[in-house]
Structures are given as C-alpha cells and as structure tokens.
Write a protein that holds these residues in place. Structure first.
Motif, PDB file in Angstrom:
ATOM      1  N   THR A 236       0.853  -1.186   0.000  1.00  0.00           N
ATOM      2  CA  THR A 236       0.000   0.000   0.000  1.00  0.00           C
ATOM      3  C   THR A 236       0.891   1.238   0.000  1.00  0.00           C
ATOM      4  N   PRO A 237       0.323   2.401  -0.308  1.00  0.00           N
ATOM      5  CA  PRO A 237       1.116   3.642  -0.283  1.00  0.00           C
ATOM      6  C   PRO A 237       1.523   4.069   1.115  1.00  0.00           C
ATOM      7  N   ARG A 238       1.086   3.344   2.149  1.00  0.00           N
ATOM      8  CA  ARG A 238       1.361   3.741   3.538  1.00  0.00           C
ATOM      9  C   ARG A 238       2.286   2.772   4.265  1.00  0.00           C
ATOM     10  N   HIS A 239       2.728   1.703   3.589  1.00  0.00           N
ATOM     11  CA  HIS A 239       3.494   0.675   4.282  1.00  0.00           C
ATOM     12  C   HIS A 239       4.827   0.382   3.593  1.00  0.00           C
ATOM     13  N   VAL A 240       5.874   0.287   4.396  1.00  0.00           N
ATOM     14  CA  VAL A 240       7.159  -0.266   3.961  1.00  0.00           C
ATOM     15  C   VAL A 240       7.630  -1.208   5.059  1.00  0.00           C
ATOM     16  N   ALA A 241       8.553  -2.092   4.702  1.00  0.00           N
ATOM     17  CA  ALA A 241       9.014  -3.092   5.664  1.00  0.00           C
ATOM     18  C   ALA A 241      10.078  -2.540   6.603  1.00  0.00           C
ATOM     19  N   GLU A 242      10.738  -1.463   6.194  1.00  0.00           N
ATOM     20  CA  GLU A 242      11.772  -0.825   7.017  1.00  0.00           C
ATOM     21  C   GLU A 242      11.454   0.668   7.082  1.00  0.00           C
ATOM     22  N   PHE A 243      11.340   1.185   8.276  1.00  0.00           N
ATOM     23  CA  PHE A 243      11.028   2.604   8.434  1.00  0.00           C
ATOM     24  C   PHE A 243      11.632   3.089   9.741  1.00  0.00           C
ATOM     25  N   ARG A 455      12.015  -0.479   1.239  1.00  0.00           N
ATOM     26  CA  ARG A 455      11.991  -1.936   1.309  1.00  0.00           C
ATOM     27  C   ARG A 455      10.543  -2.382   1.393  1.00  0.00           C
ATOM     28  N   THR A 456      10.094  -3.092   0.375  1.00  0.00           N
ATOM     29  CA  THR A 456       8.702  -3.539   0.284  1.00  0.00           C
ATOM     30  C   THR A 456       8.673  -5.010  -0.135  1.00  0.00           C
ATOM     31  N   PRO A 457       7.518  -5.671  -0.007  1.00  0.00           N
ATOM     32  CA  PRO A 457       7.454  -7.083  -0.407  1.00  0.00           C
ATOM     33  C   PRO A 457       7.988  -7.307  -1.820  1.00  0.00           C
ATOM     34  N   LYS A 458       8.887  -8.259  -1.951  1.00  0.00           N
ATOM     35  CA  LYS A 458       9.517  -8.637  -3.220  1.00  0.00           C
ATOM     36  C   LYS A 458      10.401  -7.536  -3.788  1.00  0.00           C
TER      37      LYS A 458
END
Length: 462
Positions: A236-243, A455-458
């Motif tokens: 989504t535009p609001r989520h990353v795996a590293e923040f 950093r996002t899924p895949k």
C-alpha cells in the motif's frame, strides 16, 4: 580557489567576484554563439545559470556538457539580465568532471512518473522533487534531536536485534546465522536455536519502546530515533518493511502530559520546516500538492481536538455518510473514519483516547471501567493516525494478567516486569512514524517516495 555552493552563490552579495562552482548539468540551451547551462549541486532547489561564450571554449569540450554530466566552472559572478535569477556566472574555465551520455541517461528534460523514479532510485535524488523531499527529511531529523535535547530528554539507542515482540503482533523478520540448507534440529524436530549465534530466536525490532521504558525509569525522559521493521505483506502507499520511528518515554507523566507533548512536538516540527525549508516547500506546494502550505499552517495554528474513542464512535455512527468499513464500538477505526473526524467533522487535528482494551497492546494502562485503556492516537488530515501512544501500565499484577490473557510469555519479558517491582511510577510515551510525518509535511502521497531506498514485499533493490 575554494569551491562555493549554489546555495551560497545565490545569496552572495559581492557581485563581480571570481568564483568556483562544481555541480551537475540540469539543462543546456543557447545558440551558435553562447550556451546557457543550468547547474545544480543539491544544496538548494534552485539551479544557477552559467553563461559560456562558445568562441572561448573548444567545441569538443562543449559537446561533453550534457544533461547529467558533472562539471567544474571558474568564472565571475555577475548580475543576471534574464528573468528568474538575480545572478549568473560568466564562465572563464570549464572542466568536465564526469561525462553523461545523453542517449542513455534516464533523467531527461520531460517529467517522469514517481513509479519510474522509484525504478531509478539511484538517480532520483537529482530531480527537483526528490531533492526537496530529502532536504526536508534532513531538516526534520535535525529538528527532532534539537526539540528533545532542548527539553532535557536523553537519546537512547535501543537494539535493532531483539528477542522481544513489543507489539505482540508477530510480524517480525527473523535473524539467524544458520545455513538454511542445514538447519540443526532437536529431538522433537524443532529448530535448535541453542546452536544459533545468540542461542535463542531473535528478530529485527518493531519498536524500541520496551527498552525505552527502562531508560525512562532511571533518566526520567528519553527518546529513541532509529529503524524499525515489520514483516507485513502490505503493498500500500502507507506501508514499507523498514522505516524509522521516534519514540519518547517519560517517567512521572500521565496520558494528559503525553497528549500535550505530542501536540507541541508536531507543531514544533511543522514550524521548524516552514522556517527553514521555505524554498522546498513552495516548490512542493506548486508541483506536488497545491494545498500543502495551507494545510501545514492550519495544523500549526489550531489547537488539537481531544475526544474519547467512544465519543468518536458515536459521532461516526450519526454521520450523514456511508463508510466502506463498519463503525461499531469495539472495532478499530479505519483511515476513512479518522479522516472524516479530522477533515469534515472537527476540521482540525484530533487526539482520541480511551480505546477498547481488546484492540490495544498489553502494556497500556487499564482504566477502572475494565473495558478501556489509556491509549491515544493523534489524527491528521490526509494521513489519519500519525502518532500512537499511551500511558503505560505500571501496576505489576494488572500487567501480568493482561500478558496472560494475550498469551505473551512472562519469562521472556522478566526484565520488563521487574521495572514494576522496583520503584514503579506512572509513565507514558508514544511513537511517531518518521516517514508518515514526512509524507504529511511534503505532500507526497506514497511512503516509498519519502525514504531513500524503500523496502517492500519482493523489493530490496539498491
């Protein structure tokens, strides 16, 4: 001669001075007699124009002055006769520092989509938009440290590798040195973590809060500012795996003190950005979000509305509009509910408190009603929740009972529980997602565009 930056030269008052500039070519135009070269070095959103008399420079040299190339210019800073700039450089010497083939250089004069620029994240810093975003990111990072330092908080570096799950949600990246083709197992067939580097399961942290509480219960007021990780498969535009997260923790503070700090903190950061990043904000207001400056001033100038979760649910249930997600006491509020409260009902930022205990974390202070906890969420326009926090449960028996209800192993958090045995005090804290803050202050609509290398899924490119 000492190099001057574009930022310094545009503010220079000594006209007709000899100067040395180094930077990257943004554009080049002109005719057979003269070349007008726009140079930017990242120190400011504006470029400075270099005027080169083509009769004074070898043709082969000038062919190499192309978009994306890096050059060094020595010349005289003079008043500009053209529109849009006060000064320009009359070039006396030009040196090529690094060539750029215009046939393959990805950043052409035309506009590029943000998606295209994410695919070329190694170069997107050179664009006006991303130069502005990352200068603002730096200014905010500095302002955060200044805010807490000036108020007597101590910066605490909490671990990135941890054995605890502060949120109890389980969405954590595992850390191991095992060879994945030969993982040791015990007699029961389970992974034998005693053979691993730390001798037990470990993960990348989702929050520095629990360790932060330990610091606050000795130093009074601390804050953490570091990377956090969530292994959620959310595209989504609001989520990353590293923040990055900012998490203050304060001893001898209740939920009201917590709300006061959150409101003052956010207004300080907005005010700091308006005072120190005006050129970048004006560019983003013009090119990305035409309501940006108005929205920032709106948040800064209005007191935040404070309501309970129950009052918010009642307002939403009476609202003359249909929501996609159901509104019911006991359910978590969705972004559409939060934005309705902020943008349409109260028309100002909102702090909600006293959420149902069943939808909140184990460490939150339980209210006497047995149904709610002293949680707080700060809601902003466009973003929804920008801060989440609470007064922490300082009573040992209540904390232990809640952990048992949520099946959180007490033996893994024995050190956390011991702070409630030895001189416990009321204390509070909250977490601010740095990237969500930057999204709000820059007007960028996708979190991938406010962190240098998302950093996002895949996706773990660059």
């Amino acid at each position: 001669m000492k190099r001057s930056t574009v930022k310094e030269l545009l503010a220079f008052t000594e006209i007709n001075s000899d100067v040395l500039l180094k930077g990257w070519v943004r554009t080049r135009r002109g005719n057979n007699q003269v070349a007008f070269i726009a140079i930017n070095d990242g120190t400011i959103i504006h470029s400075i124009q270099v005027v080169a008399d083509l009769q004074s420079f070898p043709e082969e040299l000038m062919k190499r002055v192309t978009t994306g190339s890096s050059i060094s210019v020595t010349g005289k800073l003079v008043e500009s006769m053209g529109k849009g700039q006060n000064v320009e450089i009359q070039a006396a010497e030009i040196r090529i520092l690094g060539d750029s083939d215009p046939e393959v250089y990805p950043l052409q004069k035309k506009g590029h989509s943000f998606e295209f620029l994410r695919e070329n994240a190694h170069l997107r810093f050179r664009t006006n938009t991303f130069g502005a975003v990352f200068r603002i990111r730096h200014a905010l990072a500095y302002a955060i440290h200044k805010y807490y330092n000036d108020r007597g908080f101590y910066c605490l570096h909490t671990p990135i590798i941890t054995a605890s799950d502060a949120e109890g949600a389980g969405a954590m990246f595992k850390v191991t040195t095992f060879d994945l083709d030969g993982i040791p197992r015990n007699k029961e067939g389970d992974v034998d973590f005693t053979e691993d580097f730390f001798g037990r399961p470990t993960n990348l942290t989702v929050s520095g809060q629990l360790e932060g509480e330990l610091g606050a219960l000795a130093l009074s007021s601390i804050y953490t500012f570091g990377p956090t990780f969530r292994a959620e498969n959310s595209n989504t535009p609001r989520h990353v795996a590293e923040f990055w997260m900012i998490e203050p923790e304060m001893a001898f503070c209740d939920i009201t003190d917590n709300m006061d700090l959150a409101e003052d903190f956010l207004k300080y950061l907005i005010r700091y950005t308006l005072d120190h990043c005006q050129d970048d904000l004006e560019f983003l207001n013009k090119m990305v979000d035409k309501g940006l400056l108005e929205r920032l001033r709106f948040v800064m100038e209005h007191p935040f509305e404070r309501k309970t979760y129950s009052e918010a649910v009642e307002i939403l249930m009476k609202a003359d509009r249909k929501f996609e997600f159901q509104v019911e006491w006991g359910l978590d509020l969705q972004a559409e509910h939060e934005r309705y409260l902020v943008e349409q009902h109260f028309k100002r930022p909102v702090i909600l408190t006293d959420y149902p205990r069943e939808i909140k974390a184990f460490y939150m202070k339980q209210n006497d009603d047995g149904k709610t906890v002293r949680a707080m969420d700060v809601l902003f326009p466009l973003i929804g929740e920008i801060i989440g926090g609470s007064q922490r449960e300082e009573e040992l028996d209540k904390l232990q009972n809640r952990m048992r209800e949520m099946k959180i192993p007490e033996d893994e958090l024995w050190w956390y529980l011991e702070t409630r045995k030895f001189g416990t005090v009321e204390h509070s804290g909250f977490g601010l997602g740095f990237e969500r803050l930057i999204m709000f202050i820059t007007g960028m609509s996708n979190i991938r565009d406010v962190i240098p290398f998302p950093r996002t899924p895949k996706s773990a490119e660059f």
